[in-house]
Design an enzyme around this catalytic site. Structure first.
Site, PDB file in Angstrom:
ATOM      1  N   GLY A 150      28.186  -0.522 185.184  1.00  0.00           N
ATOM      2  CA  GLY A 150      27.696   0.764 185.668  1.00  0.00           C
ATOM      3  C   GLY A 150      28.530   1.889 185.071  1.00  0.00           C
ATOM      4  O   GLY A 150      28.485   2.138 183.860  1.00  0.00           O
ATOM      5  N   TYR A 175      31.552   1.986 184.343  1.00  0.00           N
ATOM      6  CA  TYR A 175      32.512   1.546 183.326  1.00  0.00           C
ATOM      7  C   TYR A 175      31.879   1.196 181.978  1.00  0.00           C
ATOM      8  O   TYR A 175      32.578   0.872 181.019  1.00  0.00           O
ATOM      9  CB  TYR A 175      33.359   0.370 183.855  1.00  0.00           C
ATOM     10  CG  TYR A 175      34.467   0.801 184.802  1.00  0.00           C
ATOM     11  CD1 TYR A 175      34.631   2.132 185.178  1.00  0.00           C
ATOM     12  CD2 TYR A 175      35.365  -0.127 185.320  1.00  0.00           C
ATOM     13  CE1 TYR A 175      35.648   2.525 186.044  1.00  0.00           C
ATOM     14  CE2 TYR A 175      36.391   0.257 186.188  1.00  0.00           C
ATOM     15  CZ  TYR A 175      36.523   1.591 186.545  1.00  0.00           C
ATOM     16  OH  TYR A 175      37.548   1.961 187.388  1.00  0.00           O
ATOM     17  N   ASN A 203      37.965   0.167 191.547  1.00  0.00           N
ATOM     18  CA  ASN A 203      38.867   0.776 190.557  1.00  0.00           C
ATOM     19  C   ASN A 203      40.299   0.451 190.971  1.00  0.00           C
ATOM     20  O   ASN A 203      40.520  -0.121 192.035  1.00  0.00           O
ATOM     21  CB  ASN A 203      38.616   2.278 190.430  1.00  0.00           C
ATOM     22  CG  ASN A 203      38.794   3.002 191.754  1.00  0.00           C
ATOM     23  OD1 ASN A 203      39.774   2.765 192.478  1.00  0.00           O
ATOM     24  ND2 ASN A 203      37.845   3.855 192.105  1.00  0.00           N
ATOM     25  N   ASP A 252      20.619  -5.073 197.266  1.00  0.00           N
ATOM     26  CA  ASP A 252      21.883  -4.434 197.648  1.00  0.00           C
ATOM     27  C   ASP A 252      22.875  -5.497 198.117  1.00  0.00           C
ATOM     28  O   ASP A 252      22.606  -6.220 199.075  1.00  0.00           O
ATOM     29  CB  ASP A 252      21.570  -3.442 198.776  1.00  0.00           C
ATOM     30  CG  ASP A 252      22.783  -2.656 199.223  1.00  0.00           C
ATOM     31  OD1 ASP A 252      23.917  -2.952 198.782  1.00  0.00           O
ATOM     32  OD2 ASP A 252      22.590  -1.739 200.038  1.00  0.00           O
ATOM     33  N   ILE A 253      24.006  -5.568 197.464  1.00  0.00           N
ATOM     34  CA  ILE A 253      24.993  -6.603 197.778  1.00  0.00           C
ATOM     35  C   ILE A 253      25.563  -6.443 199.193  1.00  0.00           C
ATOM     36  O   ILE A 253      25.980  -7.434 199.798  1.00  0.00           O
ATOM     37  CB  ILE A 253      26.128  -6.592 196.708  1.00  0.00           C
ATOM     38  CG1 ILE A 253      26.873  -7.924 196.679  1.00  0.00           C
ATOM     39  CG2 ILE A 253      27.110  -5.444 196.933  1.00  0.00           C
ATOM     40  CD1 ILE A 253      27.791  -8.096 195.457  1.00  0.00           C
ATOM     41  N   SER A 256      31.570  -3.878 185.879  1.00  0.00           N
ATOM     42  CA  SER A 256      31.811  -2.998 184.710  1.00  0.00           C
ATOM     43  C   SER A 256      30.554  -2.451 184.029  1.00  0.00           C
ATOM     44  O   SER A 256      30.677  -1.662 183.097  1.00  0.00           O
ATOM     45  CB  SER A 256      32.682  -3.677 183.628  1.00  0.00           C
ATOM     46  OG  SER A 256      34.038  -3.676 183.986  1.00  0.00           O
ATOM     47  N   ASP A 288      31.075   0.056 194.672  1.00  0.00           N
ATOM     48  CA  ASP A 288      32.314   0.275 195.424  1.00  0.00           C
ATOM     49  C   ASP A 288      32.063   1.248 196.587  1.00  0.00           C
ATOM     50  O   ASP A 288      32.433   0.972 197.743  1.00  0.00           O
ATOM     51  CB  ASP A 288      33.350   0.850 194.439  1.00  0.00           C
ATOM     52  CG  ASP A 288      34.761   0.853 194.973  1.00  0.00           C
ATOM     53  OD1 ASP A 288      35.013   0.219 196.015  1.00  0.00           O
ATOM     54  OD2 ASP A 288      35.623   1.486 194.329  1.00  0.00           O
ATOM     55  N   GLY A 302      29.206   3.985 192.778  1.00  0.00           N
ATOM     56  CA  GLY A 302      28.457   2.756 192.558  1.00  0.00           C
ATOM     57  C   GLY A 302      28.582   1.765 193.689  1.00  0.00           C
ATOM     58  O   GLY A 302      28.552   2.117 194.876  1.00  0.00           O
TER      59      GLY A 302
HETATM   60  P1  ADP Z   1      31.682  -0.382 187.393  1.00  0.00           P
HETATM   61  O1  ADP Z   1      32.554   0.825 187.667  1.00  0.00           O
HETATM   62  O2  ADP Z   1      32.476  -1.680 187.428  1.00  0.00           O
HETATM   63  O3  ADP Z   1      30.853  -0.219 186.191  1.00  0.00           O
HETATM   64  P2  ADP Z   1      29.386   0.223 189.164  1.00  0.00           P
HETATM   65  O4  ADP Z   1      29.392   0.141 190.640  1.00  0.00           O
HETATM   66  O5  ADP Z   1      29.241   1.575 188.550  1.00  0.00           O
HETATM   67  O6  ADP Z   1      30.759  -0.510 188.695  1.00  0.00           O
HETATM   68  O7  ADP Z   1      28.265  -0.717 188.581  1.00  0.00           O
HETATM   69  C1  ADP Z   1      28.316  -2.126 188.580  1.00  0.00           C
HETATM   70  C2  ADP Z   1      26.924  -2.667 188.855  1.00  0.00           C
HETATM   71  O8  ADP Z   1      26.668  -2.622 190.257  1.00  0.00           O
HETATM   72  C3  ADP Z   1      25.786  -1.890 188.198  1.00  0.00           C
HETATM   73  O9  ADP Z   1      24.849  -2.845 187.703  1.00  0.00           O
HETATM   74  C4  ADP Z   1      25.175  -1.114 189.357  1.00  0.00           C
HETATM   75  O10 ADP Z   1      23.802  -0.853 189.169  1.00  0.00           O
HETATM   76  C5  ADP Z   1      25.372  -2.104 190.475  1.00  0.00           C
HETATM   77  N1  ADP Z   1      25.289  -1.597 191.859  1.00  0.00           N
HETATM   78  C6  ADP Z   1      25.427  -0.335 192.324  1.00  0.00           C
HETATM   79  N2  ADP Z   1      25.275  -0.308 193.671  1.00  0.00           N
HETATM   80  C7  ADP Z   1      25.033  -1.588 194.062  1.00  0.00           C
HETATM   81  C8  ADP Z   1      24.761  -2.229 195.311  1.00  0.00           C
HETATM   82  N3  ADP Z   1      24.723  -1.538 196.451  1.00  0.00           N
HETATM   83  N4  ADP Z   1      24.540  -3.574 195.332  1.00  0.00           N
HETATM   84  C9  ADP Z   1      24.580  -4.282 194.182  1.00  0.00           C
HETATM   85  N5  ADP Z   1      24.831  -3.754 192.976  1.00  0.00           N
HETATM   86  C10 ADP Z   1      25.043  -2.419 192.910  1.00  0.00           C
END
Ligand code: ADP
Length: 174
Positions: free
Chosen positions: A118, A120, A23, A9-10, A116, A33, A31
């Site tokens: 996830g 997107y 966005n 988890d970032i 992008s 964000d 996601g």
């Molecule tokens: P986008 O709208 O740019 O596609 P998303 O958040 O839907 O963004 O997804 C981008 C990436 O981030 C995906 O690989 C998703 O699995 C990942 N992701 C989702 N939550 C977290 C988190 N808490 N920490 C790190 N990566 C995450």
């Protein structure tokens, strides 16, 4: 190594800056964000509001507030259609502009989500190729940034990102 894949988890990372795959509103979404907004607290939301949104490929900075990271760099990835609508260039812009903002602000360690890929819909292979190559080229001869984490939230992303990084190292040593 300066470049590493981190699985997890970032929002928990103690780096100078984490990048948010936001966005255009920069007011929060799903996601990564959504996770960043939940973890960073109400003052963060207020700071985001003041940014006034962003265009695809742009990058803007706020503090990290309740996060362990000092800063968040907000960038807006392209929504993937078929790869023929400027998506690769826009995705490159996200990484380029995030690195630019990082350098301008003396940020030494930075963590990127897989922008992008996830909601997107960007195919993970192509997106990882762009992510690793763009960031590698912009940081290999740079002394400001000394740590880059590519954050993978699932198995597939972790393995693809690791393969791409290894490929870059091999190319460099050939
Ligand atoms: P986008 O709208 O740019 O596609 P998303 O958040 O839907 O963004 O997804 C981008 C990436 O981030 C995906 O690989 C998703 O699995 C990942 N992701 C989702 N939550 C977290 C988190 N808490 N920490 C790190 N990566 C995450």
């Amino acid at each position: 190594m300066k470049w590493e894949v981190f699985r997890g988890d970032i929002t928990g990372l103690e780096v100078d800056a984490i990048v948010n795959a936001a966005n255009k509103s920069l007011l929060g979404g799903g996601g990564v964000d959504g996770a960043i907004h939940r973890a960073a607290g109400p003052e963060f939301k207020e700071a985001c509001r003041k940014l006034g949104g962003a265009e695809t490929g742009e990058a803007k900075l706020t503090g990290g507030f309740d996060l362990p990271a000092d800063y968040v760099i907000h960038t807006v990835g392209p929504v993937y259609r078929d790869g023929k609508h400027g998506e690769p260039e826009k995705l490159k812009d996200c990484y380029r502009n995030s690195i630019k903002v990082a350098k301008e602000n003396g940020i030494r360690s930075i963590a990127f989500p897989a922008i992008s890929t996830g909601i997107y819909g960007y195919p993970i292979e192509e997106a990882s190729e762009i992510a690793t190559r763009t960031v590698y080229e912009l940081t290999k001869d740079d002394n400001t940034i000394d740590k880059v984490l590519f954050v993978a939230f699932d198995d597939k992303t972790e393995s693809v990102l690791s393969d791409k990084l290894e490929k870059l190292y091999r190319e460099e040593n050939d």
